[in-house]
Design a protein around this motif. Structure first.
Motif, PDB file in Angstrom:
ATOM      1  N   GLN A   1     -35.615  36.905 -61.047  1.00 51.80           N
ATOM      2  CA  GLN A   1     -36.615  35.865 -61.286  1.00 51.80           C
ATOM      3  C   GLN A   1     -36.532  35.360 -62.730  1.00 51.80           C
ATOM      4  OE1 GLN A   1     -40.490  37.247 -60.222  1.00 51.80           O
ATOM      5  NE2 GLN A   1     -41.326  35.174 -59.969  1.00 51.80           N
ATOM      6  N   ARG A   2     -36.447  36.303 -63.655  1.00 51.78           N
ATOM      7  CA  ARG A   2     -36.296  35.899 -65.059  1.00 51.78           C
ATOM      8  C   ARG A   2     -35.006  35.126 -65.279  1.00 51.78           C
ATOM      9  NH1 ARG A   2     -38.599  40.687 -68.651  1.00 51.78           N
ATOM     10  NH2 ARG A   2     -39.610  41.778 -66.964  1.00 51.78           N
ATOM     11  N   ALA A   3     -34.003  35.449 -64.463  1.00 48.65           N
ATOM     12  CA  ALA A   3     -32.693  34.813 -64.613  1.00 48.65           C
ATOM     13  C   ALA A   3     -32.633  33.481 -63.875  1.00 48.65           C
ATOM     14  CB  ALA A   3     -31.604  35.749 -64.097  1.00 48.65           C
ATOM     15  N   THR A   4     -33.741  33.076 -63.249  1.00 46.45           N
ATOM     16  CA  THR A   4     -33.836  31.848 -62.443  1.00 46.45           C
ATOM     17  C   THR A   4     -32.799  31.813 -61.326  1.00 46.45           C
ATOM     18  OG1 THR A   4     -32.345  30.420 -63.750  1.00 46.45           O
ATOM     19  CG2 THR A   4     -34.633  30.560 -64.503  1.00 46.45           C
ATOM     20  N   LEU A   5     -32.549  32.983 -60.739  1.00 49.26           N
ATOM     21  CA  LEU A   5     -31.578  33.067 -59.646  1.00 49.26           C
ATOM     22  C   LEU A   5     -32.311  33.317 -58.329  1.00 49.26           C
ATOM     23  CD1 LEU A   5     -28.946  35.278 -61.490  1.00 49.26           C
ATOM     24  CD2 LEU A   5     -28.695  32.857 -60.907  1.00 49.26           C
ATOM     25  N   THR A   6     -31.675  32.914 -57.225  1.00 53.69           N
ATOM     26  CA  THR A   6     -32.308  33.015 -55.917  1.00 53.69           C
ATOM     27  C   THR A   6     -31.512  33.933 -54.999  1.00 53.69           C
ATOM     28  OG1 THR A   6     -32.651  30.652 -56.251  1.00 53.69           O
ATOM     29  CG2 THR A   6     -33.394  31.562 -54.155  1.00 53.69           C
ATOM     30  N   ILE A   7     -32.217  34.845 -54.338  1.00 57.32           N
ATOM     31  CA  ILE A   7     -31.563  35.741 -53.369  1.00 57.32           C
ATOM     32  C   ILE A   7     -31.234  34.943 -52.110  1.00 57.32           C
ATOM     33  CG2 ILE A   7     -31.942  37.735 -51.869  1.00 57.32           C
ATOM     34  CD1 ILE A   7     -33.709  38.893 -54.126  1.00 57.32           C
ATOM     35  N   PRO A   8     -29.980  35.019 -51.630  1.00 55.96           N
ATOM     36  CA  PRO A   8     -29.631  34.255 -50.428  1.00 55.96           C
ATOM     37  C   PRO A   8     -30.404  34.760 -49.209  1.00 55.96           C
ATOM     38  CG  PRO A   8     -27.847  35.752 -51.045  1.00 55.96           C
ATOM     39  CD  PRO A   8     -28.847  35.794 -52.149  1.00 55.96           C
ATOM     40  N   GLU A   9     -30.726  33.844 -48.319  1.00 54.33           N
ATOM     41  CA  GLU A   9     -31.513  34.218 -47.141  1.00 54.33           C
ATOM     42  C   GLU A   9     -30.608  34.558 -45.969  1.00 54.33           C
ATOM     43  OE1 GLU A   9     -34.411  31.207 -46.197  1.00 54.33           O
ATOM     44  OE2 GLU A   9     -35.072  31.151 -48.305  1.00 54.33           O
ATOM     45  N   LYS A  10     -31.177  35.296 -45.021  1.00 50.90           N
ATOM     46  CA  LYS A  10     -30.519  35.591 -43.741  1.00 50.90           C
ATOM     47  C   LYS A  10     -29.062  36.037 -43.910  1.00 50.90           C
ATOM     48  CE  LYS A  10     -33.417  32.450 -41.114  1.00 50.90           C
ATOM     49  NZ  LYS A  10     -33.571  31.058 -40.730  1.00 50.90           N
ATOM     50  N   THR A  11     -28.870  37.093 -44.655  1.00 53.34           N
ATOM     51  CA  THR A  11     -27.525  37.603 -44.862  1.00 53.34           C
ATOM     52  C   THR A  11     -27.219  38.714 -43.858  1.00 53.34           C
ATOM     53  OG1 THR A  11     -27.866  37.209 -47.202  1.00 53.34           O
ATOM     54  CG2 THR A  11     -25.959  38.522 -46.609  1.00 53.34           C
ATOM     55  N   VAL A  12     -26.045  38.644 -43.229  1.00 54.00           N
ATOM     56  CA  VAL A  12     -25.607  39.751 -42.383  1.00 54.00           C
ATOM     57  C   VAL A  12     -24.965  40.779 -43.305  1.00 54.00           C
ATOM     58  CG1 VAL A  12     -24.081  40.458 -40.504  1.00 54.00           C
ATOM     59  CG2 VAL A  12     -25.200  38.226 -40.441  1.00 54.00           C
ATOM     60  N   MET A  13     -25.453  42.030 -43.246  1.00 52.53           N
ATOM     61  CA  MET A  13     -24.977  43.037 -44.173  1.00 52.53           C
ATOM     62  C   MET A  13     -23.656  43.676 -43.722  1.00 52.53           C
ATOM     63  SD  MET A  13     -26.870  43.241 -46.828  1.00 52.53           S
ATOM     64  CE  MET A  13     -28.436  42.528 -47.391  1.00 52.53           C
ATOM     65  N   ALA A  14     -22.736  43.812 -44.666  1.00 55.89           N
ATOM     66  CA  ALA A  14     -21.452  44.472 -44.396  1.00 55.89           C
ATOM     67  C   ALA A  14     -21.625  45.982 -44.543  1.00 55.89           C
ATOM     68  CB  ALA A  14     -20.394  43.979 -45.366  1.00 55.89           C
ATOM     69  N   SER A  15     -20.793  46.738 -43.863  1.00 53.63           N
ATOM     70  CA  SER A  15     -20.924  48.189 -43.888  1.00 53.63           C
ATOM     71  C   SER A  15     -19.604  48.839 -43.485  1.00 53.63           C
ATOM     72  CB  SER A  15     -22.040  48.580 -42.908  1.00 53.63           C
ATOM     73  OG  SER A  15     -22.060  49.961 -42.691  1.00 53.63           O
ATOM     74  N   GLY A  16     -19.440  50.098 -43.801  1.00 53.32           N
ATOM     75  CA  GLY A  16     -18.240  50.817 -43.352  1.00 53.32           C
ATOM     76  C   GLY A  16     -17.658  51.793 -44.364  1.00 53.32           C
ATOM     77  N   GLY A  17     -17.897  51.546 -45.652  1.00 47.64           N
ATOM     78  CA  GLY A  17     -17.268  52.361 -46.690  1.00 47.64           C
ATOM     79  C   GLY A  17     -17.572  53.847 -46.582  1.00 47.64           C
ATOM     80  N   ARG A  18     -18.808  54.176 -46.202  1.00 48.20           N
ATOM     81  CA  ARG A  18     -19.199  55.588 -46.115  1.00 48.20           C
ATOM     82  C   ARG A  18     -18.434  56.312 -45.012  1.00 48.20           C
ATOM     83  NH1 ARG A  18     -21.127  55.382 -50.998  1.00 48.20           N
ATOM     84  NH2 ARG A  18     -23.249  54.578 -51.242  1.00 48.20           N
ATOM     85  N   ARG A  19     -17.891  55.544 -44.056  1.00 45.07           N
ATOM     86  CA  ARG A  19     -17.130  56.139 -42.958  1.00 45.07           C
ATOM     87  C   ARG A  19     -15.630  55.901 -43.125  1.00 45.07           C
ATOM     88  NH1 ARG A  19     -21.185  53.392 -41.073  1.00 45.07           N
ATOM     89  NH2 ARG A  19     -19.956  51.713 -40.173  1.00 45.07           N
ATOM     90  N   GLY A  20     -15.226  55.475 -44.310  1.00 47.68           N
ATOM     91  CA  GLY A  20     -13.794  55.295 -44.570  1.00 47.68           C
ATOM     92  C   GLY A  20     -13.235  53.963 -44.093  1.00 47.68           C
ATOM     93  N   ARG A  21     -14.112  53.044 -43.671  1.00 47.47           N
ATOM     94  CA  ARG A  21     -13.644  51.715 -43.243  1.00 47.47           C
ATOM     95  C   ARG A  21     -13.832  50.751 -44.409  1.00 47.47           C
ATOM     96  NH1 ARG A  21     -13.447  51.477 -37.536  1.00 47.47           N
ATOM     97  NH2 ARG A  21     -14.093  53.477 -36.663  1.00 47.47           N
ATOM     98  N   HIS A  22     -12.728  50.489 -45.082  1.00 42.48           N
ATOM     99  CA  HIS A  22     -12.808  49.737 -46.334  1.00 42.48           C
ATOM    100  C   HIS A  22     -12.254  48.327 -46.211  1.00 42.48           C
ATOM    101  CE1 HIS A  22     -14.237  53.066 -48.768  1.00 42.48           C
ATOM    102  NE2 HIS A  22     -13.467  53.845 -48.034  1.00 42.48           N
ATOM    103  N   THR A  23     -12.473  47.535 -47.240  1.00 45.41           N
ATOM    104  CA  THR A  23     -11.861  46.223 -47.322  1.00 45.41           C
ATOM    105  C   THR A  23     -10.389  46.413 -47.712  1.00 45.41           C
ATOM    106  OG1 THR A  23     -12.265  45.945 -49.684  1.00 45.41           O
ATOM    107  CG2 THR A  23     -14.041  45.264 -48.195  1.00 45.41           C
TER     108      THR A  23
END
Lengths: 280, 163
Positions: free
Chosen positions: A236-258
């Motif tokens: 907020q202080r940085a005048t930045l906006t959080i993007p809406e309706k984001t689908v979250m990525a996942s997998g690293g904890r199970r060894g599925r990486h980029t």
């Protein structure tokens, strides 16, 4: 990959054995006790992010920042060394922190995806650092009073250092977000890209439930709320906006990486693999 | 010569921090315990910063100094708890830092989460004593230092940061 056949002495000095490398195919939990898996998650986050930050060494936008990023990288790699060292001890297979860092394959890494993404421009590096630092501070603060004495000690120590990191990255986010049009647009674009990787940091799975048996019971929802309040305040202080309706990525904890982790490991592990067991 | 706990601490008092060679490892507060069993000495050390590259050198220096003092075997153990704090550095060590040109640490923040908009009280210049100084960066030439500039004497200086 060429696998070194090593003697038991070599295994003690930090070189893993062939049999251990052969578990590379599994992506699920493969390190025995849940606490080992849990420590690898914490240690790998810091090792991979520390390596990403170290890529700035000699390339920082200004001298002070070059020094700051290298200092923060050093703290993170130091923390990972304590965490992986404890993981190796508890695993009981004669693997020290170096063996775990340099002789595991990508699928055996347990870091969250956010830390392995390429460093991008300075704005991307700082935004990622801020999102991670805030996560790290709230998590270590909780772990510092957990019932696992070994982990609590490491968390209490790292927390002191991470508070410095968080203040540093927060100040930069405000300066860049509330700076020029160019700097604002760049960090906003970084935030838009990074946001989808933040959900993974607060996921809960069977490992989290299993480590309750050794005294680790984090309330991820409460941590998420604390994290959000820090993040919202700074953005907020940085005048930045959080993007809406984001689908979250996942997998690293199970060894599925980029795809990026493999490239990072090929650099980070190259010297240790070219000269296994070497010391100076 | 027979080693005692006291004589071991005396020897450790001569082992200097390789990065800040005016204060000893004892004054730095990283020696947590020392025990003597005949000619064998065990020293327990706690690291300053997690990734401080000087720690290994410090361990080697401790070992060398004690072997030279008559120990036949030296064990250097590491402990993480309680975590090292600059509050363990006494007034003498702080004065040595200042005389060496490094502003000594203030009191470490206790508990709680981080204050993001902390207004730090200015750090006094170790050269001219002025408090008209500004923080340049919280990260300096080593993990333990921050960089400041004195507006009065125009001298940049290091601060041993409170942690």
């Amino acid at each position: 990959m060429m696998v070194q056949q090593t003697t038991p002495e070599a295994a003690v000095s930090g070189v893993t054995t062939a049999a251990e490398l052969n578990v590379a195919g599994t992506r699920g939990p493969s390190f025995g006790e849940p606490i080992v898996e849990y420590l690898l998650r914490l240690g790998d986050d810091r090792l991979i992010l520390g390596h990403r930050l170290s890529e700035w060494c000699g390339h920082g936008p200004i001298l002070e920042e070059d020094i700051a990023l290298a200092n923060i990288a050093l703290d993170l790699v130091g923390a990972s060394s304590m965490l992986l060292g404890l993981a190796g001890e508890l695993e009981g297979k004669d693997r020290d922190a170096d063996a775990l860092a340099f002789f595991r394959e990508g699928v055996q890494y347990r870091n969250a995806l956010i830390v392995e993404l390429p460093r991008g421009d300075f704005g991307f590096t700082i935004m990622r650092q801020f999102l991670f630092d805030a996560y790290s501070v709230v998590t270590l603060d909780a772990l510092a009073s957990c019932g696992h004495a070994g982990l609590a000690a490491i968390a209490a120590k790292s927390l002191k250092e991470d508070k410095y990191h968080l203040r540093h990255s927060s100040e930069w986010v405000v300066r860049l977000g509330d700076g020029t049009e160019e700097s604002h647009n760049r960090v906003q674009a970084s935030l838009n890209e990074l946001w989808r990787y933040t959900g993974e940091l607060f996921e809960r799975d069977t490992i989290d439930e299993a480590v309750a048996a050794v005294g680790i019971t984090l309330d991820r929802d409460a941590l998420h709320a604390k994290w959000e309040s820090i993040v919202n305040d700074v953005l907020q202080r940085a005048t930045l906006t959080i993007p809406e309706k984001t689908v979250m990525a996942s997998g690293g904890r199970r060894g599925r990486h980029t795809e990026h982790l493999g490239h990072l490991l090929s650099v980070m592990q190259s010297v240790a693999r070219a000269h296994p067991g070497a010391t100076w | 010569m027979t080693l005692t706990r006291e004589s071991v601490y005396e020897v450790l008092g001569t082992v200097m921090d390789p990065e800040v060679p005016v204060i000893s490892v004892v004054e730095l507060g990283i020696i947590r315990d020392a025990t003597v069993d005949g000619d064998e000495v065990s020293v327990t050390v706690t690291p300053t910063y997690s990734g401080c590259p000087a720690m290994r050198e410090i361990e080697d220096d401790i070992r060398t100094a004690l072997l030279k003092a008559g120990a036949t075997k030296v064990h250097v153990n590491t402990t993480f708890a309680p975590a090292w704090t600059t509050d363990w550095m006494g007034p003498e060590a702080r004065e040595k830092l200042r005389a060496y040109g490094i502003a000594p640490p203030g009191r470490a923040e206790q508990g709680g989460l981080v204050t993001l908009t902390r207004r730090r009280s200015p750090v006094a210049c170790p050269f001219c004593g002025s408090s008209d100084t500004r923080l340049q960066s919280e990260f300096g030439s080593t993990a333990c230092k921050a960089i400041h500039v004195c507006n009065s004497c125009r001298q940049p200086f290091d601060e041993f940061k409170a942690i």
